[in-house]
Design an enzyme around this catalytic site. Structure first.
Site, PDB file in Angstrom:
ATOM      1  N   LYS A   1      -1.542  -1.490  -3.919  1.00  0.00           N
ATOM      2  CA  LYS A   1      -2.602  -0.503  -3.820  1.00  0.00           C
ATOM      3  C   LYS A   1      -1.959   0.839  -4.135  1.00  0.00           C
ATOM      4  O   LYS A   1      -1.186   1.377  -3.350  1.00  0.00           O
ATOM      5  CB  LYS A   1      -3.247  -0.499  -2.432  1.00  0.00           C
ATOM      6  CG  LYS A   1      -4.376   0.538  -2.304  1.00  0.00           C
ATOM      7  CD  LYS A   1      -4.966   0.557  -0.906  1.00  0.00           C
ATOM      8  CE  LYS A   1      -6.008   1.671  -0.790  1.00  0.00           C
ATOM      9  NZ  LYS A   1      -6.541   1.791   0.587  1.00  0.00           N
TER      10      LYS A   1
ATOM     11  N   TYR B   1       0.860  -1.186   0.000  1.00  0.00           N
ATOM     12  CA  TYR B   1       0.000   0.000   0.000  1.00  0.00           C
ATOM     13  C   TYR B   1       0.891   1.229   0.000  1.00  0.00           C
ATOM     14  O   TYR B   1       1.490   1.583   1.013  1.00  0.00           O
ATOM     15  CB  TYR B   1      -0.902  -0.045   1.243  1.00  0.00           C
ATOM     16  CG  TYR B   1      -1.876   1.095   1.403  1.00  0.00           C
ATOM     17  CD1 TYR B   1      -2.129   2.022   0.398  1.00  0.00           C
ATOM     18  CD2 TYR B   1      -2.567   1.236   2.599  1.00  0.00           C
ATOM     19  CE1 TYR B   1      -3.031   3.049   0.575  1.00  0.00           C
ATOM     20  CE2 TYR B   1      -3.476   2.260   2.786  1.00  0.00           C
ATOM     21  CZ  TYR B   1      -3.707   3.164   1.776  1.00  0.00           C
ATOM     22  OH  TYR B   1      -4.605   4.182   1.961  1.00  0.00           O
TER      23      TYR B   1
END
Length: 296
Positions: free
Chosen positions: A166, A138
């Site tokens: 992400k 992420y």
């Protein structure tokens, strides 16, 4: 050869954490999980930014993930937020999520301590090797204070258990570099950029606005995946104002919790240092919801 990140193609909803009387509202969380699965989402991400993970105790963090896994019961994948700016803590959280039944771990880039690129690499390598779950990197420099550079992500992609990214840098160039050089599954970390990223080859989104209108987010992602770009653009523009409100009115998850309350789906208070949306913001949000066709 397809990687494990393909399991997270489509729509993952970044779950809010319902609170009641300063405690996690377990019944409310179970209800939310059911509602989103019934709406057709592909996966759920508890204990991310939207879930107010920085203010969850360690016991609460583990419990929210366990409830999500238990209530989902295989009906949707669970991408558990288990990141930390302590590598040892990220590994502990990830192992616990594995025990609870999670399918993957969403690991935010270490925040505040601002590692060098070699530190990012070693952090994710350790979690991937010891955490026992497929890892979704992420990358959100706006919150973590430092970008994981494309070259570092490309190097991480060589590790078997690093399966997806992400992408929340807001940079189409960075996403293009990662997509061109790796087989990682790339997921949008910003609702308003989901369609542009999918046009480059991204596979879906970890969505905040999906807490409110999961069916429309799902329809847009499916249209884009099928190459039906006219329909996908139509849905993108329908969603756009609501997506921007989730970020522009106040820090996430303040607006999404406010919207859910306006719509009669109150998920309770925010935890300090987050505070409620101010009256002007509430009025603006009500107008956006009305224009969308959502009524309080």
């Amino acid at each position: 050869m397809a990687r494990q990140g393909e399991m997270f193609r489509g729509v993952t909803v970044a779950l809010v954490t319902p609170f009641r009387d300063s405690k996690v509202d377990e019944a409310g969380l179970r209800k939310l999980v059911d509602q989103l699965i019934e709406a057709g989402v592909d996966a759920l991400a508890p204990c991310g930014t939207t879930g107010e993970s920085p203010t969850l105790s360690h016991d609460e963090h583990d419990r929210v993930i366990a409830i999500t896994c238990e209530q989902s019961n295989g009906r949707a994948k669970v991408m558990a937020g288990t990141g930390s700016n302590s590598t040892a803590e990220a590994i502990r959280l990830t192992k616990q999520a594995k025990k609870a039944g999670a399918d993957g771990a969403l690991i935010v880039s270490p925040y505040y301590n601002k590692p060098m690129q070699s530190g990012f690499y070693e952090h994710y390598k350790a979690v991937a090797e010891e955490g026992e779950l497929p890892v979704v990197v992420y990358n959100i420099p706006g919150r973590s204070a430092k970008n994981i550079e494309p070259e570092t992500i490309i190097k991480l992609a060589e590790l078997e258990n690093i399966v997806a990214v992400k992408e929340a840098t807001g940079s189409m160039d960075q996403a293009s570099q990662v997509l061109a050089a790796t087989e990682l599954t790339v997921l949008s970390g910003d609702d308003s950029l989901t369609l542009p990223l999918m046009s480059l080859g991204a596979s879906g989104v970890v969505s905040v606005v999906g807490n409110i209108v999961p069916e429309d987010v799902k329809a847009m992602v499916e249209a884009a995946s099928a190459g039906n770009w006219d329909e996908a653009r139509k849905l993108h523009y329908k969603l756009f104002g609501l997506c921007r409100d989730m970020l522009s009115l106040a820090t996430n998850p303040i607006p999404v919790k406010a919207a859910m309350k306006i719509l009669g789906r109150d998920t309770g208070d925010l935890r300090l240092p987050l505070t409620s949306l101010e009256p002007a913001g509430i009025e603006s949000l009500k107008n956006t919801l009305d224009n969308y066709g959502l009524k309080s």
